[in-house]
Every structure is written in structure tokens, then in C-alpha cells.
Design a protein around this motif. Structure first.
Motif, PDB file in Angstrom:
ATOM      1  N   VAL A 154       0.852  -1.195   0.000  1.00 24.09           N
ATOM      2  CA  VAL A 154       0.000   0.000   0.000  1.00 24.09           C
ATOM      3  C   VAL A 154       0.885   1.242   0.000  1.00 24.09           C
ATOM      4  O   VAL A 154       1.928   1.266   0.653  1.00 24.09           O
ATOM      5  CB  VAL A 154      -0.977   0.037   1.209  1.00 24.09           C
ATOM      6  CG1 VAL A 154      -2.024  -1.038   1.099  1.00 24.09           C
ATOM      7  CG2 VAL A 154      -0.247  -0.069   2.523  1.00 24.09           C
ATOM      8  N   SER A 155       0.482   2.242  -0.773  1.00 20.93           N
ATOM      9  CA  SER A 155       1.265   3.484  -0.875  1.00 20.93           C
ATOM     10  C   SER A 155       0.346   4.687  -0.766  1.00 20.93           C
ATOM     11  O   SER A 155      -0.737   4.707  -1.354  1.00 20.93           O
ATOM     12  CB  SER A 155       1.989   3.537  -2.224  1.00 20.93           C
ATOM     13  OG  SER A 155       2.780   2.400  -2.401  1.00 20.93           O
ATOM     14  N   GLY A 156       0.788   5.689  -0.009  1.00 18.23           N
ATOM     15  CA  GLY A 156       0.019   6.929   0.134  1.00 18.23           C
ATOM     16  C   GLY A 156       0.097   7.462   1.552  1.00 18.23           C
ATOM     17  O   GLY A 156       0.981   7.084   2.325  1.00 18.23           O
ATOM     18  N   ARG A 157      -0.837   8.323   1.904  1.00 19.09           N
ATOM     19  CA  ARG A 157      -0.866   8.904   3.248  1.00 19.09           C
ATOM     20  C   ARG A 157      -1.532   7.920   4.212  1.00 19.09           C
ATOM     21  O   ARG A 157      -2.690   8.073   4.576  1.00 19.09           O
ATOM     22  CB  ARG A 157      -1.595  10.245   3.235  1.00 19.09           C
ATOM     23  CG  ARG A 157      -0.846  11.340   2.491  1.00 19.09           C
ATOM     24  CD  ARG A 157      -1.570  12.664   2.582  1.00 19.09           C
ATOM     25  NE  ARG A 157      -1.698  13.104   3.978  1.00 19.09           N
ATOM     26  CZ  ARG A 157      -2.421  14.165   4.360  1.00 19.09           C
ATOM     27  NH1 ARG A 157      -3.092  14.858   3.459  1.00 19.09           N
ATOM     28  NH2 ARG A 157      -2.492  14.516   5.620  1.00 19.09           N
ATOM     29  N   ALA A 188      -5.686  -1.580  -7.083  1.00 16.21           N
ATOM     30  CA  ALA A 188      -6.924  -0.852  -6.767  1.00 16.21           C
ATOM     31  C   ALA A 188      -6.562   0.437  -6.041  1.00 16.21           C
ATOM     32  O   ALA A 188      -5.455   0.565  -5.493  1.00 16.21           O
ATOM     33  CB  ALA A 188      -7.834  -1.713  -5.895  1.00 16.21           C
ATOM     34  N   GLU A 189      -7.485   1.386  -6.048  1.00  9.83           N
ATOM     35  CA  GLU A 189      -7.270   2.669  -5.373  1.00  9.83           C
ATOM     36  C   GLU A 189      -8.321   2.863  -4.292  1.00  9.83           C
ATOM     37  O   GLU A 189      -9.501   2.601  -4.518  1.00  9.83           O
ATOM     38  CB  GLU A 189      -7.338   3.829  -6.363  1.00  9.83           C
ATOM     39  CG  GLU A 189      -6.135   3.912  -7.280  1.00  9.83           C
ATOM     40  CD  GLU A 189      -6.231   5.094  -8.249  1.00  9.83           C
ATOM     41  OE1 GLU A 189      -7.335   5.686  -8.354  1.00  9.83           O
ATOM     42  OE2 GLU A 189      -5.225   5.417  -8.888  1.00  9.83           O
ATOM     43  N   ALA A 190      -7.862   3.340  -3.126  1.00 13.24           N
ATOM     44  CA  ALA A 190      -8.785   3.675  -2.035  1.00 13.24           C
ATOM     45  C   ALA A 190      -8.856   5.194  -1.948  1.00 13.24           C
ATOM     46  O   ALA A 190      -7.831   5.855  -1.738  1.00 13.24           O
ATOM     47  CB  ALA A 190      -8.279   3.093  -0.721  1.00 13.24           C
ATOM     48  N   GLY A 195      -6.639  11.495   0.870  1.00 14.08           N
ATOM     49  CA  GLY A 195      -6.118  11.378  -0.495  1.00 14.08           C
ATOM     50  C   GLY A 195      -6.257   9.951  -0.992  1.00 14.08           C
ATOM     51  O   GLY A 195      -6.888   9.114  -0.352  1.00 14.08           O
ATOM     52  N   VAL A 196      -5.633   9.689  -2.122  1.00 15.05           N
ATOM     53  CA  VAL A 196      -5.734   8.352  -2.738  1.00 15.05           C
ATOM     54  C   VAL A 196      -4.628   7.445  -2.205  1.00 15.05           C
ATOM     55  O   VAL A 196      -3.465   7.835  -2.138  1.00 15.05           O
ATOM     56  CB  VAL A 196      -5.645   8.449  -4.278  1.00 15.05           C
ATOM     57  CG1 VAL A 196      -5.660   7.063  -4.914  1.00 15.05           C
ATOM     58  CG2 VAL A 196      -6.793   9.271  -4.828  1.00 15.05           C
ATOM     59  N   ILE A 197      -5.007   6.229  -1.819  1.00 15.44           N
ATOM     60  CA  ILE A 197      -4.029   5.219  -1.401  1.00 15.44           C
ATOM     61  C   ILE A 197      -4.063   4.090  -2.429  1.00 15.44           C
ATOM     62  O   ILE A 197      -5.119   3.534  -2.712  1.00 15.44           O
ATOM     63  CB  ILE A 197      -4.352   4.661   0.010  1.00 15.44           C
ATOM     64  CG1 ILE A 197      -4.171   5.770   1.055  1.00 15.44           C
ATOM     65  CG2 ILE A 197      -3.453   3.465   0.346  1.00 15.44           C
ATOM     66  CD1 ILE A 197      -4.589   5.386   2.457  1.00 15.44           C
TER      67      ILE A 197
END
Length: 222
Positions: A154-157, A188-190, A195-197
Motif C-alpha cells: 500500500v502506498s500513500g498517506r 486498486a485505489e482507495a 487522499g488516494v491510497i
């Protein structure tokens, strides 16, 4: 290299087949690609709750055959096949083909499907579940379903942190550079309040030996 190549794209023509199968001249080629993209985008957005893993498209003259691989076929078929007819009418407006056939193929083990695992984690992240918990539970379910290895990233904030970062967990083996290894990849995007993860998932199902059409995996039939 193994981290920078899509596992499916790398194996196309070796142990995996193309998701789209048709032949066209220079004039129709771009239009067909755009049409395929429109079909896939519509079906994925409209029937996201049906847990669609893959959409395969075949063309022949004025006929188009769409095969939808889903974990919840009942949602797509509807009562007495009513939803299929609605789908056909919508797709007829998007395409130039006169004949549209829709096949529904059920995924027996959704926990062993990389795309569905990634989407389930993304869905949990949108519901504010801890990313570590969501990842570990998904990995546990996949391993119990009988896969040889699974990796989730998983990548993002994450957890609303100021600085975006990447975290990953894996269990079993993931031989990304072995071309005979049957590895599925899902993304997939959350969409969260921070923001988007992005969620990536790799699932290793064993080695395909011999004819890819027969799907003979180490230890028996796939």
C-alpha cells in the motif's frame, strides 16, 4: 527488474494469453482499442459491487463476445437474466458491432484472485480500517485458500500521515522473474479523506509446466 514490470504483461505469450483477442487493420485499430477501453470502464464502474476481476473481449466481423470473470455472478445476471439484457442495450450504444454476446464466468476462490484481494483491501481502507490489519487479514485469507505466495503493498498517506510512504507484507514465495511462475497481479485505489491510497497485490499460484493451455501446475491441475 522484477519490481518494475507488470507480472501479467511480462508473461503474455509465454504462459498467459491476451485479455483482448481480435485482428484489425490500421484504420480500425485505434477505434477498437478505444471501444474496448470504454466497455471495460463502463462495466467496472457500473458493476463494481459484483467483484469483477477481469473482462476478456473477442471480436469477429460484426460480432463481439465479452467474458466477465466475477465472484458474484448473481449481481450481473439479475432476476431471470434481466440485468444481462440491460447490459447488452447499454453496450450496443457504445459499440459499432451489431451482435453482442455476454458470458459470465464465476470465480470460485475470490481470496486467491489478486485483483479482488486488492479491491477488498481498498474497500476496507475507505471504511477507515487500519491498513496493517486489512493487509494481514487479506494475506491470511489468501494463504488459507491454497496459494503458494502472496504480497500486498500500500502506498500513500497511510493513517493520515503528513508524508506519503509505502508499506508491504508478504507470505510464501513470489518469484517475479521466473516466467513459468503463474503470478496474478491486481491494483486498486482507495479514495480516503486524506487522499488516494494505492493497493497492489501479487498472488503466486505455482509453476505452469508444459502447455499453458492445459494449466498444468506443479502438484496437479490448476
Amino acid at each position: 527488474m522484477g519490481q518494475k514490470v507488470n507480472p501479467h504483461g511480462l508473461r503474455v505469450g509465454v504462459i498467459k494469453d491476451w485479455d483482448t483477442q481480435w485482428f484489425a487493420g490500421k484504420k480500425e485499430f485505434a477505434a477498437n482499442i478505444k471501444e474496448d477501453y470504454t466497455i471495460r470502464t463502463y462495466l467496472k464502474k457500473q458493476y463494481y459491487q459484483a467483484a469483477i476481476s477481469k473482462i476478456a473481449i473477442e471480436r469477429a466481423a460484426q460480432r463481439i463476445v465479452i467474458t466477465i470473470y466475477t465472484a458474484r455472478p448473481g449481481v450481473l445476471i439479475g432476476k431471470a437474466g434481466a440485468e444481462i439484457e440491460v447490459m447488452k442495450k447499454k453496450l450496443a450504444k457504445m459499440t459499432t458491432c451489431k451482435q453482442i454476446s455476454i458470458n459470465i464466468s464465476e470465480i470460485k476462490r475470490p481470496d486467491a484472485d489478486a485483483q479482488l484481494v486488492a479491491e477488498s483491501i481498498a474497500g476496507q481502507l475507505e471504511k477507515r480500517v487500519s491498513f496493517r490489519r486489512a493487509m494481514k487479514q487479506a494475506i491470511g485469507r489468501s494463504v488459507r485458500s491454497g496459494v503458494k505466495g502472496v504480497k500486498v503493498m500500500v502506498s500513500g498517506r497511510l493513517d493520515g500521515a503528513e508524508i506519503a510512504r509505502t508499506e508491504q507484507y508478504h507470505e510464501g514465495s513470489i518469484p517475479l522473474q521466473t516466467l513459468r511462475a503463474d503470478i496474478e497481479y491486481g491494483f486498486a485505489e482507495a479514495h480516503t479523506t486524506f487522499g488516494v491510497i494505492g493497493v497492489k497485490c501479487w498472488v503466486y499460484k505455482g509453476e505452469i509446466i508444459g502447455n499453458p493451455g492445459k494449466k498444468t501446475v506443479e502438484g496437479g491441475e490448476a
